[in-house]
Design a protein around this motif. Sequence first.
Motif, PDB file in Angstrom:
ATOM      1  N   ALA A  87       0.820  -1.214   0.000  1.00  0.00           N
ATOM      2  CA  ALA A  87       0.000   0.000   0.000  1.00  0.00           C
ATOM      3  C   ALA A  87       0.849   1.258   0.000  1.00  0.00           C
ATOM      4  O   ALA A  87       0.423   2.313  -0.484  1.00  0.00           O
ATOM      5  CB  ALA A  87      -0.917  -0.003   1.222  1.00  0.00           C
ATOM      6  N   ASN A  88       2.072   1.153   0.507  1.00  0.00           N
ATOM      7  CA  ASN A  88       2.969   2.313   0.552  1.00  0.00           C
ATOM      8  C   ASN A  88       3.939   2.360  -0.623  1.00  0.00           C
ATOM      9  O   ASN A  88       4.944   3.077  -0.588  1.00  0.00           O
ATOM     10  CB  ASN A  88       3.734   2.319   1.872  1.00  0.00           C
ATOM     11  N   GLY A  89       3.651   1.578  -1.662  1.00  0.00           N
ATOM     12  CA  GLY A  89       4.408   1.694  -2.902  1.00  0.00           C
ATOM     13  C   GLY A  89       5.731   0.980  -2.938  1.00  0.00           C
ATOM     14  O   GLY A  89       6.580   1.279  -3.792  1.00  0.00           O
ATOM     15  N   GLU A  90       5.954  -0.013  -2.040  1.00  0.00           N
ATOM     16  CA  GLU A  90       7.227  -0.712  -1.995  1.00  0.00           C
ATOM     17  C   GLU A  90       7.318  -1.868  -2.985  1.00  0.00           C
ATOM     18  O   GLU A  90       8.354  -2.522  -3.081  1.00  0.00           O
ATOM     19  CB  GLU A  90       7.486  -1.227  -0.579  1.00  0.00           C
ATOM     20  N   GLY A  91       6.257  -2.140  -3.697  1.00  0.00           N
ATOM     21  CA  GLY A  91       6.257  -3.227  -4.663  1.00  0.00           C
ATOM     22  C   GLY A  91       4.864  -3.796  -4.823  1.00  0.00           C
ATOM     23  O   GLY A  91       3.922  -3.393  -4.125  1.00  0.00           O
ATOM     24  N   VAL A  92       4.713  -4.729  -5.757  1.00  0.00           N
ATOM     25  CA  VAL A  92       3.442  -5.406  -5.992  1.00  0.00           C
ATOM     26  C   VAL A  92       3.376  -6.632  -5.079  1.00  0.00           C
ATOM     27  O   VAL A  92       4.237  -7.520  -5.159  1.00  0.00           O
ATOM     28  CB  VAL A  92       3.300  -5.829  -7.468  1.00  0.00           C
ATOM     29  N   PRO A 134     -11.448  -8.340   4.254  1.00  0.00           N
ATOM     30  CA  PRO A 134     -12.421  -7.319   3.850  1.00  0.00           C
ATOM     31  C   PRO A 134     -11.966  -5.920   4.234  1.00  0.00           C
ATOM     32  O   PRO A 134     -11.208  -5.729   5.177  1.00  0.00           O
ATOM     33  CB  PRO A 134     -13.693  -7.717   4.620  1.00  0.00           C
ATOM     34  N   GLY A 135     -12.421  -4.952   3.470  1.00  0.00           N
ATOM     35  CA  GLY A 135     -12.126  -3.564   3.796  1.00  0.00           C
ATOM     36  C   GLY A 135     -11.239  -2.872   2.792  1.00  0.00           C
ATOM     37  O   GLY A 135     -11.324  -1.664   2.602  1.00  0.00           O
ATOM     38  N   GLY A 136     -10.360  -3.627   2.113  1.00  0.00           N
ATOM     39  CA  GLY A 136      -9.535  -3.038   1.081  1.00  0.00           C
ATOM     40  C   GLY A 136      -8.516  -2.030   1.569  1.00  0.00           C
ATOM     41  O   GLY A 136      -8.091  -1.153   0.810  1.00  0.00           O
ATOM     42  N   ARG A 137      -8.110  -2.121   2.840  1.00  0.00           N
ATOM     43  CA  ARG A 137      -7.098  -1.213   3.376  1.00  0.00           C
ATOM     44  C   ARG A 137      -6.095  -1.980   4.227  1.00  0.00           C
ATOM     45  O   ARG A 137      -6.432  -2.999   4.834  1.00  0.00           O
ATOM     46  CB  ARG A 137      -7.734  -0.103   4.223  1.00  0.00           C
ATOM     47  N   SER A 138      -4.872  -1.479   4.268  1.00  0.00           N
ATOM     48  CA  SER A 138      -3.860  -2.062   5.132  1.00  0.00           C
ATOM     49  C   SER A 138      -4.091  -1.589   6.563  1.00  0.00           C
ATOM     50  O   SER A 138      -4.921  -0.711   6.823  1.00  0.00           O
ATOM     51  CB  SER A 138      -2.465  -1.650   4.659  1.00  0.00           C
ATOM     52  N   TYR A 139      -3.327  -2.155   7.513  1.00  0.00           N
ATOM     53  CA  TYR A 139      -3.484  -1.766   8.912  1.00  0.00           C
ATOM     54  C   TYR A 139      -3.231  -0.275   9.131  1.00  0.00           C
ATOM     55  O   TYR A 139      -3.790   0.327  10.047  1.00  0.00           O
ATOM     56  CB  TYR A 139      -2.513  -2.577   9.783  1.00  0.00           C
ATOM     57  N   ASP A 140      -2.357   0.312   8.320  1.00  0.00           N
ATOM     58  CA  ASP A 140      -2.083   1.744   8.502  1.00  0.00           C
ATOM     59  C   ASP A 140      -3.028   2.627   7.696  1.00  0.00           C
ATOM     60  O   ASP A 140      -2.775   3.816   7.491  1.00  0.00           O
ATOM     61  CB  ASP A 140      -0.621   2.064   8.166  1.00  0.00           C
ATOM     62  N   GLY A 141      -4.150   2.045   7.232  1.00  0.00           N
ATOM     63  CA  GLY A 141      -5.219   2.837   6.630  1.00  0.00           C
ATOM     64  C   GLY A 141      -5.068   3.172   5.160  1.00  0.00           C
ATOM     65  O   GLY A 141      -5.878   3.909   4.604  1.00  0.00           O
ATOM     66  N   LYS A 142      -4.067   2.619   4.498  1.00  0.00           N
ATOM     67  CA  LYS A 142      -3.853   2.916   3.090  1.00  0.00           C
ATOM     68  C   LYS A 142      -4.744   2.018   2.224  1.00  0.00           C
ATOM     69  O   LYS A 142      -4.901   0.836   2.492  1.00  0.00           O
ATOM     70  CB  LYS A 142      -2.387   2.706   2.712  1.00  0.00           C
TER      71      LYS A 142
END
Length: 310
Positions: A233-238, A246-254
């Motif tokens: 989510a923070n752009g470090e790779g695929v 569910p939710g479509g977000r990582s733990y840090d809200g991205k």
Amino acid sequence: MLYITLRHYEYVCAVAQHGSLSAAAEAVHVSQPALSAALSRIEDRLGHALFLRRRGAALALTPQGRYFAAQAQKLLDRAKRLEGPEGAGSGQQRLMLVCFSDLAPFLLAPALKALRKALPGVEIRHRACGFEPLITALTEGEADLAITYDLGLDAGFSRVELDRFSPHALVPPEHPLAERSHLSLAEVTLHPLVLSQEGLSVQHMLGLFKAQGLVPQIAHRADSLELLRSLTANGEGVGISYSLPPGGRSYDGKPLCAVRIIDQAAEEPVILATHTQLPDASPAFKAREILRTVLNAGRSDLAQADHHID
């Protein structure tokens, strides 16, 4: 550390009685390699050999082994009496269920609920863990039944397939792959990847790429599913994931987008694994039939979630 259990004592007594691994393995309903590995670990724990192993000859007890087997049989007889009609554990049967850690949040609770409802007289224990401890628990007879991906298990175990899942490429919304409806492994390798650190997971994924002659660029190996999702989510790779919480977000809200990888070879079955031979009256046999019905009934829910091989 290995702690010697009643199941291990049963293994030693079976080999002492039958004089061969194959006959003993059949008697205690485990594979011959599993029994051999368990005996080696027991001897390592004790610090001395219980059996003399000679090519082309039956296994023979060492003096220490003869004493140990005799005491083990007394212990098993005592345990049997305790669980008999007049014993302290009258009627109590036990079942140990292990579940692969990334499948556990989706499958373990429904499985336990169904088993406790259908088998009220059985003491049901459970554990969620990674591939290696799960395989060890099955191999050494510590677990009766496992819910897992079909990775790392030999032919000594029976399998009931519950479903098959495809991996997904995880990317942030601004990534050029985010708008795609599906991808191939070949397309994914054009980008730096975030994979799981777990040994069998890495071997599985690298094997898929190697089978197509692909060389992936691995940017990170994550220790957990949520770290994998956060790095992605923070752009470090695929990220490559079989699991989509569910939710479509990582733990840090991205925010995260998931794009299905359509290579048929990448599909992975989720299975119920047990020892090959289960007595019809055993709790494990009954549990397998119960979970086969209950978890297959929830296939659509599983397919919507998909699960990460971590």
